[in-house]
Every structure is written in C-alpha cells, then in structure tokens.
Design a protein around this motif. Structure first.
Motif, PDB file in Angstrom:
ATOM      1  N   UNK A 151       0.842  -1.181   0.000  1.00 27.14           N
ATOM      2  CA  UNK A 151       0.000   0.000   0.000  1.00 27.14           C
ATOM      3  C   UNK A 151       0.887   1.245   0.000  1.00 27.14           C
ATOM      4  N   UNK A 152       0.315   2.342  -0.476  1.00 27.82           N
ATOM      5  CA  UNK A 152       0.950   3.657  -0.449  1.00 27.82           C
ATOM      6  C   UNK A 152       0.324   4.442   0.695  1.00 27.82           C
ATOM      7  N   UNK A 153       1.144   4.810   1.657  1.00 29.89           N
ATOM      8  CA  UNK A 153       0.635   5.429   2.874  1.00 29.89           C
ATOM      9  C   UNK A 153       0.242   6.877   2.603  1.00 29.89           C
ATOM     10  N   UNK A 154      -0.730   7.360   3.359  1.00 31.32           N
ATOM     11  CA  UNK A 154      -1.204   8.735   3.274  1.00 31.32           C
ATOM     12  C   UNK A 154      -1.823   9.105   4.614  1.00 31.32           C
ATOM     13  N   UNK A 155      -2.198  10.371   4.747  1.00 34.30           N
ATOM     14  CA  UNK A 155      -2.818  10.881   5.964  1.00 34.30           C
ATOM     15  C   UNK A 155      -4.089  11.615   5.577  1.00 34.30           C
TER      16      UNK A 155
END
Length: 449
Positions: free
Chosen positions: A326-330
């Motif tokens: 997965x590509x992390x984000x906030x």
C-alpha cells in the motif's frame, strides 16, 4: 457618621514605626529588579516583531492513498453454512488463496449433480432444436416439390385447354361444312323435284336426293353434338385448372402451416436452450462461490463470523483483510472557515502518534520529528464531524515517512500559510480573523504556464 463604636479613630497611626517598612525604604535590590522588568519588557516587544508562519492545524489518522489498498472486509455472495476454515487471524494470504468453505442451504441448489443434470437438459434441448431445424428444412423442400408438381399439373391442364380449343375449332368447321352440304342437298332435291315434274328426271333420282338430304341432316345433329362436347371439354379443362390451383394451394398452405409451427417450436426451444445455458452458467459460477477466496494479497486482521455450522446470508462480512502492499497517506480534517485557504499541492507538516516530536507551529524550520507532506485531494462535501476531509501524500522532496507507521494511527497536521510578525498573529487571533490568503510560488508558476 454615628459614633456607636469606641474604636473609631479619625487619624490612623503611621506605618513608619514598623521595622519591616523601614527595611523596604532602605533595600537596594529594587533597582536591579526594575532593570530586569524593563529588560523583559523590551525583549517581549522585540519578540513581537519576530516572523511567525501562519498555519491551519488539523487532526486525522493514517490511511492509504488508493482505495483498493485500504482494509477491506470480504463478504459472501451467496448464503450458506460455514463448513471449514483454512486461515486464522494474523495469517498472510496470497491472492486466490482459500479462506473458508461454505455449503448450500437453499433447497433449489442442494442437488449435488445440479450442474451435470442441467448440462444434460441443455444437450437434450439442443438436439430438439436441431430436430425442429431439420423439420423446417424438410417442410421447405416439401413446399418446393408441391410447387413443382403444381406447375406440371397446370401445364398439363393448359395443354388440355389448348387441345379443347383446337377441337372446338375443328368441330365448328365440320359443322359449317355439314351445313353447307345440307344446303347443297336441299338445292339438289328441289332441282330434282322440279325436273321430275317436267319429266326430265325419274322418281328414283328424287328419292336419292331426298335420302341424301336426310343423311346430311343427321350429320348436322351429330356434328352439333360433337361441337357441344368439345365446348364441354374446354370448360372441363378450365375447371380442372382451377381445381388444380385450389388443391395445390391448400397443400402449400398446409405445408407452410406445419413449417411455421416447426419454426415456432424451434424459436421456443432456442429460448429454452438459452435459459438453460444461463442456468448452467449460473450454477457453475455458484459452485465456485462455495470456496471464498482472498481478492488480493494481505494479512487476515479479524474473523468476523466464527464457528462451524453457522449460517450466513449473502452480503455478510466474514473476514477483514489488510493489503500487504500500500501507499501510505494521511487524512485530516479542517474547519469550513479554513477550507478556502487550502489548495492541492501545498506543503503540510505532519507528526505521528508514537514518534518523538517537538513542534513549534509558527517556526516549522526548528520543529523536530515532523515530516513533510503534500495535499493531493480535498473533499468537496462536509463530513459528519462538521469539517472537510483533506488527503495528504508524502512529499518526495523531503525525508520519507517512517515505515513502522500503522494504518489507522493518529496524526496531527499543520498547513503552512503566510509569514507575518508575531504581534500581527496575536492581534488576528484576538479579533478572530482568518489567516491571510496565501498562494505558493509553485502554484503561481503553474497558473502562468
């Protein structure tokens, strides 16, 4: 005033008689204290003119950048009874791995040979469809044969009509000839009678002429009968033609009716074949749904339906999976008043729960433990908490985010705006004014391009 109490005194005693008051007048440390106070005031005034970066703070949590990378629950497409589990919580599963097996609970699908029996029905209906197709072709050939026979019969009847016409002409000519002979015989008889009266002809000649006249008269009757017979034959030939046309038209109509019946049965059977093929496909797909498989590689977070023999309905969540890649984000939330100041591509400072952080909101350059981010999406509709959702991705120009961050952990964000003096920021906060609208140089350059 009323002089009720005996303690009333118009002139209070002086405080100078006390020793403590005398020491205050003679203390030399008060001058140093005054200098300190003045220095602190000057320093405070100087601090008010230091630069301060306006910001918009928000709180949120760690999520993933793409929706297919977020934690998901796997549902059962069909209802059934849990028979066997192949995983447990914490296991890693690859895409296509079997998670559990369920059995059928609906009576319409309990036949173990349902797919094979449906396939046999499809084959039988296809054979019936081919039979109806052959019957339609046979009836088409039969109709062509009837048409050919009809044409031959009509030609034969037309030939008879032609023969009858020729015979009528022949009989009419013979009738005219016989009538001519009758006229000649009548003339000869009259001449013979006249000559007999004059004594030039014997009586025998007169009788011969009279006999000949009678013979010719009989021939006329016979010839008229032949002529009428020829006309009757002509009429009969025409009637025969009409009869042949009507007879073969009836045969063709009957054959076409049988052909249309066969076509109707063929189309009906074809519809039944399509329906059975659809059922066969649905049954085959349904058999594959008894084994619930992982849609993508990941970790089994939680088993939502436990036990063996438990009945579940279609659409029921069974297990929760966290994708492995997965590509992390906030995702963070800002108030509606601050939303117009937020734009895609702007820089954001982030600090995560569980990571040591020292934050100076107005001085991002001296903050410790914060990470850079960039706004990639802004929600256009307000959330349930009364704020707008902002999605932030890692800034590629700064240090990468920690790899041990867990999805769902808390995060605090600061969106950097304009740089103003501290006194202006304090004045703005006291008056409840919004921050200054700020456009980054990068965005201005893009707009110019």
């Amino acid at each position: 005033m009323l002089n009720i109490s005996n303690n009333n005194k118009t002139n209070p005693p002086s405080l100078e008689k006390f020793e403590t008051i005398k020491n205050l007048y003679t203390n030399t440390n008060s001058r140093a204290l005054n200098k300190i106070i003045v220095s602190v005031c000057i320093l405070g005034v100087l601090i008010l003119f230091l630069p301060w970066t306006q910001n918009i703070s928000g709180s949120g949590s760690v999520t993933t950048l793409k929706p297919n990378q977020r934690p998901q629950s796997i549902q059962s497409v069909i209802s059934g009874r849990i028979e066997n589990w192949y995983v447990q919580e914490g296991d890693f599963v690859n895409k296509g791995d079997t998670i559990l097996f369920i059995s059928e609970i609906k009576e319409d699908y309990m036949d173990p040979n349902l797919v094979a029996n449906t396939q046999k029905q499809v084959r039988a209906k296809k054979n019936a469809l081919e039979s109806y197709g052959s019957k339609v072709k046979t009836m088409s050939g039969q109709i062509q044969n009837i048409e050919s026979e009809k044409n031959l019969k009509l030609k034969q009847a037309q030939n008879k009509i032609q023969q009858a016409l020729l015979k009528i002409k022949s009989d009419s000519m013979d009738l005219v000839a016989v009538k001519t002979q009758f006229k000649i015989a009548t003339t000869q008889l009259d001449r013979a009678v006249q000559l007999h009266k004059e004594g030039l002809k014997p009586l025998t000649d007169v009788e011969d002429k009279r006999l000949k006249l009678q013979e010719v008269d009989a021939k006329i009757i016979t010839q008229e009968n032949k002529y009428l017979s020829s006309q009757n034959e002509f009429i009969n030939a025409k009637v025969e033609t009409n009869r042949i046309t009507a007879e073969y038209a009836e045969k063709v109509s009957k054959a076409q009716s049988e052909q249309f019946t066969a076509l109707s049965n063929q189309f009906d059977t074809e519809a039944q074949v399509n329906k059975l093929e659809n059922q066969y496909t649905n049954y085959s797909i349904r058999n594959g749904m008894y084994y619930i498989k992982a849609p993508q590689s990941g970790y089994v977070n939680r088993i939502l339906q436990a036990g063996i023999g438990q009945t579940i309905k279609e659409g029921t969540a069974i297990v929760s999976i966290m994708p492995a890649a997965y590509d992390i984000a906030v995702e963070t939330y800002v108030s509606p008043m601050d939303l117009p100041l937020i734009n895609k591509g702007e820089k954001v400072r982030i600090w995560f729960d569980g990571w040591p952080t020292i934050v100076f909101s107005g001085w991002p350059d001296v903050s410790y433990g914060t990470f850079g981010g960039k706004i990639v999406a802004i929600e256009n509709f307000i959330s349930d908490n009364g704020k707008y959702r902002i999605l932030i991705a890692p800034d590629p120009e700064e240090a990468s985010w920690p790899k041990k961050i867990s999805i769902g952990s808390g995060a605090e964000t600061i969106a950097l705006l304009d740089t103003v003096p501290i006194w202006f920021e304090a004045w703005r906060i006291l008056n409840g004014f919004p921050p200054n609208y700020y456009k980054s140089d990068t965005k201005t350059t893009k707009e110019k391009k």
